[in-house]
Design an enzyme around this catalytic site. Structure first.
Site, PDB file in Angstrom:
ATOM      1  N   GLU A 268       0.823  -1.212   0.000  1.00 20.64           N
ATOM      2  CA  GLU A 268       0.000   0.000   0.000  1.00 20.64           C
ATOM      3  C   GLU A 268       0.855   1.260   0.000  1.00 20.64           C
ATOM      4  O   GLU A 268       0.592   2.214   0.729  1.00 20.64           O
ATOM      5  CB  GLU A 268      -0.957   0.000   1.200  1.00 20.64           C
ATOM      6  CG  GLU A 268      -1.902  -1.182   1.200  1.00 20.64           C
ATOM      7  CD  GLU A 268      -2.941  -1.159   2.311  1.00 20.64           C
ATOM      8  OE1 GLU A 268      -2.669  -0.591   3.376  1.00 20.64           O
ATOM      9  OE2 GLU A 268      -4.043  -1.702   2.077  1.00 20.64           O
ATOM     10  N   ASP A 341      -8.423  -9.110   3.787  1.00 18.72           N
ATOM     11  CA  ASP A 341      -8.148  -8.031   4.733  1.00 18.72           C
ATOM     12  C   ASP A 341      -9.161  -7.921   5.861  1.00 18.72           C
ATOM     13  O   ASP A 341     -10.035  -7.066   5.803  1.00 18.72           O
ATOM     14  CB  ASP A 341      -8.095  -6.692   3.985  1.00 18.72           C
ATOM     15  CG  ASP A 341      -7.601  -5.572   4.876  1.00 18.72           C
ATOM     16  OD1 ASP A 341      -7.120  -5.867   5.979  1.00 18.72           O
ATOM     17  OD2 ASP A 341      -7.695  -4.403   4.461  1.00 18.72           O
ATOM     18  N   GLU A 369     -12.518  -2.317  12.161  1.00 21.38           N
ATOM     19  CA  GLU A 369     -12.501  -1.577  10.897  1.00 21.38           C
ATOM     20  C   GLU A 369     -13.623  -2.020   9.963  1.00 21.38           C
ATOM     21  O   GLU A 369     -14.248  -1.192   9.306  1.00 21.38           O
ATOM     22  CB  GLU A 369     -11.141  -1.777  10.203  1.00 21.38           C
ATOM     23  CG  GLU A 369     -11.103  -1.223   8.788  1.00 21.38           C
ATOM     24  CD  GLU A 369      -9.765  -1.406   8.086  1.00 21.38           C
ATOM     25  OE1 GLU A 369      -8.833  -1.971   8.687  1.00 21.38           O
ATOM     26  OE2 GLU A 369      -9.653  -0.970   6.929  1.00 21.38           O
TER      27      GLU A 369
HETATM   28  O1  GCW Z   1      -6.931  -2.998   5.868  1.00 23.32           O
HETATM   29  C1  GCW Z   1      -5.971  -2.099   5.584  1.00 23.32           C
HETATM   30  C2  GCW Z   1      -6.384  -0.877   6.327  1.00 23.32           C
HETATM   31  C3  GCW Z   1      -5.241   0.080   6.426  1.00 23.32           C
HETATM   32  C4  GCW Z   1      -4.072  -0.644   7.075  1.00 23.32           C
HETATM   33  C5  GCW Z   1      -3.704  -1.848   6.229  1.00 23.32           C
HETATM   34  C6  GCW Z   1      -2.595  -2.674   6.849  1.00 23.32           C
HETATM   35  C7  GCW Z   1      -2.383   0.223   8.503  1.00 23.32           C
HETATM   36  O2  GCW Z   1      -7.478  -0.321   5.678  1.00 23.32           O
HETATM   37  O3  GCW Z   1      -5.659   1.173   7.187  1.00 23.32           O
HETATM   38  O4  GCW Z   1      -2.964   0.196   7.249  1.00 23.32           O
HETATM   39  O5  GCW Z   1      -4.808  -2.679   6.102  1.00 23.32           O
HETATM   40  O6  GCW Z   1      -2.921  -3.609   7.559  1.00 23.32           O
HETATM   41  O7  GCW Z   1      -1.440  -2.398   6.613  1.00 23.32           O
END
Ligand code: GCW
Length: 676
Positions: A268, A341, A369
């Protein structure tokens, strides 16, 4: 006289204040006026804590704490303990000081849950060596995916001002066996390693130490360039390696028992070894070498996925399997429970059980989340229990995720489990009173990965609220049903990632334009006139092939694939016949409807529990349940009305009708900023 009245009044207010139930005391609500006789054969900050906790709260006879290297005790490890005796007199033994502290909390827990009556004969040792919280806390005190206010860490005041909450935090963690914490976000600012921040980190480490909690930091892979002014952060460049070695020396001078680094690299948009044409092994090994002289470790995350790459669910496995066995022995690969995720429900990531020559640890998400933030009541122990008990078949039947990570299946030098914290500066720590149960459950499962969700809920309710059976039975049922309820009203039958863009709170299954395709909802549900679901069988992405037999065959065939994962692995026509003989469309409608009904029932259960709960916590939970009930309807209407545009079939007439218009729901935009 006036003065006396004033003193009495303030004493009374003081007492009332102590008794106020705002959730700040968590599950640690035992009375502290016990005056028990407690002795120990050693004096130290940790042992003294154990003594003090028991002196003030143990309502039984004399307790003897013995630090001993006797064989039958030391085989339980430094965190393990043995206790025997009864209410009238007890001996507690451990090979480590922390073990004595954990034993003290254990004894108090069995007292508070009514199980310290007959003979007390207990032997405990933790399932994982490292039981660690990951805080996604930024240095400006915002918390990524945090729903309980700002970060607990008051960076601007540290190290001069030490909030009393730091110690309360350490105590709460120690009471459930958590022994480590990563203070900052995996999307790490290089500044955390600066000379300004390290003394602040040291101040926290000093407070946590007596409670047996080690501090770790998330590090930014580009730190040598950003902070050290080097031309780049290439892990094979000698100056970069030297920079990390120097940094490690600097850290350990301040914090001799520093735990190590957590790293999110090339994920990311975060920097990593790929930026220099190097591999995850090159990057992780370099950091491991820097920490090795001090017994520090590296937790290297496998949460990587490339926008142009294959099915997102396959990528961690594809990237990491080729490196199995090449990592240094002070590295552990940190893998999210599911391959996409932290969705409300996912099958386990196939790296579990498959990576057999490298220690692997699970990363769970305690913060909600994707489960309604701190607005929805969702007890996550059942989800984690399902995950830990999943059979990977890595070494034949019985190779559960738990066994594949806790050292019982593979010889592992390091065993660990992590949970992304849901803690902030809110008075009740977690935003929702019931979200405290998820922090609690994580700690308890990290200690004992065979505990049942029912037992954890039972302990937590008794200590946090009351043991009154008329309260306990229905409220426990509500907790145990709550995760499935959220799955039902958000994304049943294996649907996943149909959340609103960025903030991930509400539904947005129609979301189809993002900077990368795997950040849209349509990428995941693939609904069309012909059906719905992501084909991960051989005719699709073939993610099933990453699982061992017989799982891959079970998942490949819709007739044997568990319904809960059906649309995760299959794209099926709307009229597909489910095992219960309904059509897929009808069953989808029934699932959403069941989710909504479940929350309505939670409201009833909670209202009926009113007389057993203090006013403040009762009302606060009641208000949250109202939000959850409204949100469940929002989810149901949004998803069913949207999917109906493809299925072109009516919602079964016996079910409640939508109360919203799809076009209106599409206009909802919540003002919450976040990436992806
Ligand atoms: O699920 C995603 C989240 C991000 C997070 C990422 C991760 C910390 O939306 O906010 O970043 O995973 O786990 O690295």
């Amino acid at each position: 006289m006036k003065r006396l009245i004033w003193i009495c009044a303030s004493l009374l207010i003081g007492c009332l204040y102590l008794q106020a139930e705002d959730g700040s005391r968590l599950w640690l609500r035992a009375a502290t006026d016990a005056q028990a006789t407690v002795t120990a054969n050693k004096k130290s900050p940790t042992v003294d804590l154990a003594v003090r906790e028991l002196q003030t709260q143990w309502k039984g006879g004399a307790v003897k704490l013995l630090l001993t290297q006797a064989k039958e005790v030391s085989r339980l490890g430094r965190d393990g303990f043995r206790m025997d005796g009864n209410r009238k007199g007890l001996t507690i033994q451990s090979a480590g000081e922390q073990g004595l502290l954990y034993a003290a909390y254990h004894l108090l827990r069995i007292q508070e849950t009514g199980k310290a009556n007959g003979e007390i004969l207990v032997e405990e040792s933790p399932a994982y060596d490292i039981r660690i919280l990951n805080h996604w806390d930024n240095l400006n005190r915002t918390v990524e995916r945090g729903y309980a206010g700002y970060s607990l860490w008051q960076w601007d005041e540290l190290p001069a001002v030490l909030s009393p909450r730091y110690e309360a935090y350490a105590r709460a963690n120690a009471s459930i066996g958590i022994n480590a914490t990563v203070l900052n976000n995996v999307n790490a600012s290089p500044q955390i390693l600066s000379a300004t921040y390290l003394p602040k980190v040291k101040a926290l480490a000093d407070i946590f130490r007596p409670y047996g909690i080690k501090v770790y930091l998330s590090v930014n892979f580009a730190s040598p360039a950003v902070l050290g002014g080097l031309p780049d952060s290439d892990p094979l460049r000698p100056e970069v390696q030297q920079w990390w070695k120097d940094k490690a020396r600097e850290i350990y001078k301040l914090i001799p028992d520093f735990g190590g680094f957590l790293v999110k690299a090339n994920s990311e948009g975060e920097p990593g070894p790929h930026d220099y044409g190097r591999t995850h092994v090159d990057g992780a090994n370099m950091l491991a070498d820097a920490l090795k002289p001090y017994n520090g470790i590296v937790m290297w995350r496998a949460f990587v996925y490339n926008p142009s790459g294959d099915d997102r669910a396959k990528q961690a496995y594809l990237e990491f399997m080729p490196f199995d066995g090449q990592f240094r022995d002070n590295i552990i690969i940190q893998v999210k429970n599911g391959p996409v995720d932290f969705q409300p429900r996912e099958p386990f990531t196939p790296l579990f059980g498959a990576m057999q020559k490298t220690p692997v640890m699970a990363e769970l998400q305690i913060t909600q989340e994707y489960l309604g933030f701190s607005n929805h009541l969702a007890f996550l122990a059942p989800m984690w229990e399902e995950f830990l008990h999943s059979d990977t078949y890595g070494q034949g039947a019985g190779s559960t995720v738990a066994a594949a990570t806790d050292g019982s299946l593979f010889t592992q030098k390091l065993t660990a489990i992590s949970g992304v914290a849901n803690i902030g500066e809110d008075t009740n720590w977690c935003g929702h009173h019931f979200a405290q149960a998820n922090w609690y459950a994580f700690g308890r499962l990290a200690w004992n990965n065979t505990l049942s969700s029912a037992q954890i809920a039972d302990e937590w309710l008794r200590t946090t609220f009351t043991s009154e059976p008329e309260f306990l039975t229905p409220v426990k049922r509500m907790m145990l049903d709550s995760h499935q309820a959220v799955v039902d009203y958000m994304m049943p039958l294996g649907l996943h990632h149909i959340f609103a863009e960025n903030h991930h709170y509400g539904p947005q299954p129609w979301f189809d334009k993002a900077s990368r395709p795997d950040w849209t909802s349509t990428y995941y549900h693939k609904a069309s006139g012909s059906g719905i679901g992501f084909d991960r069988t051989a005719s699709g992405s073939n993610a099933v092939a990453q699982y061992f037999s017989p799982l891959r065959e079970i998942y490949s065939n819709p007739a044997t694939c568990p319904d809960k994962y059906l649309l995760w692995f299959h794209h099926l026509p709307w009229n597909y016949r489910m095992k219960n003989n309904r059509t897929l469309w009808d069953d989808l409608c029934y699932s959403y409807d069941r989710g909504v009904k479940a929350v309505r029932n939670f409201q009833q259960v909670w209202d009926e529990a009113e007389r057993y709960v203090d006013a403040q916590r009762f009302t606060e939970v009641q208000s949250k349940l109202k939000i959850q009930a409204r949100d469940a309807v929002w989810w149901r209407d949004a998803c069913l009305l949207y999917f109906q545009t493809f299925s072109a079939q009516p919602i079964p007439y016996e079910l409640e009708r939508p109360v919203n218009e799809l076009e209106e729901l599409k206009k909802i935009k919540l003002d919450m900023k976040h990436h992806n």
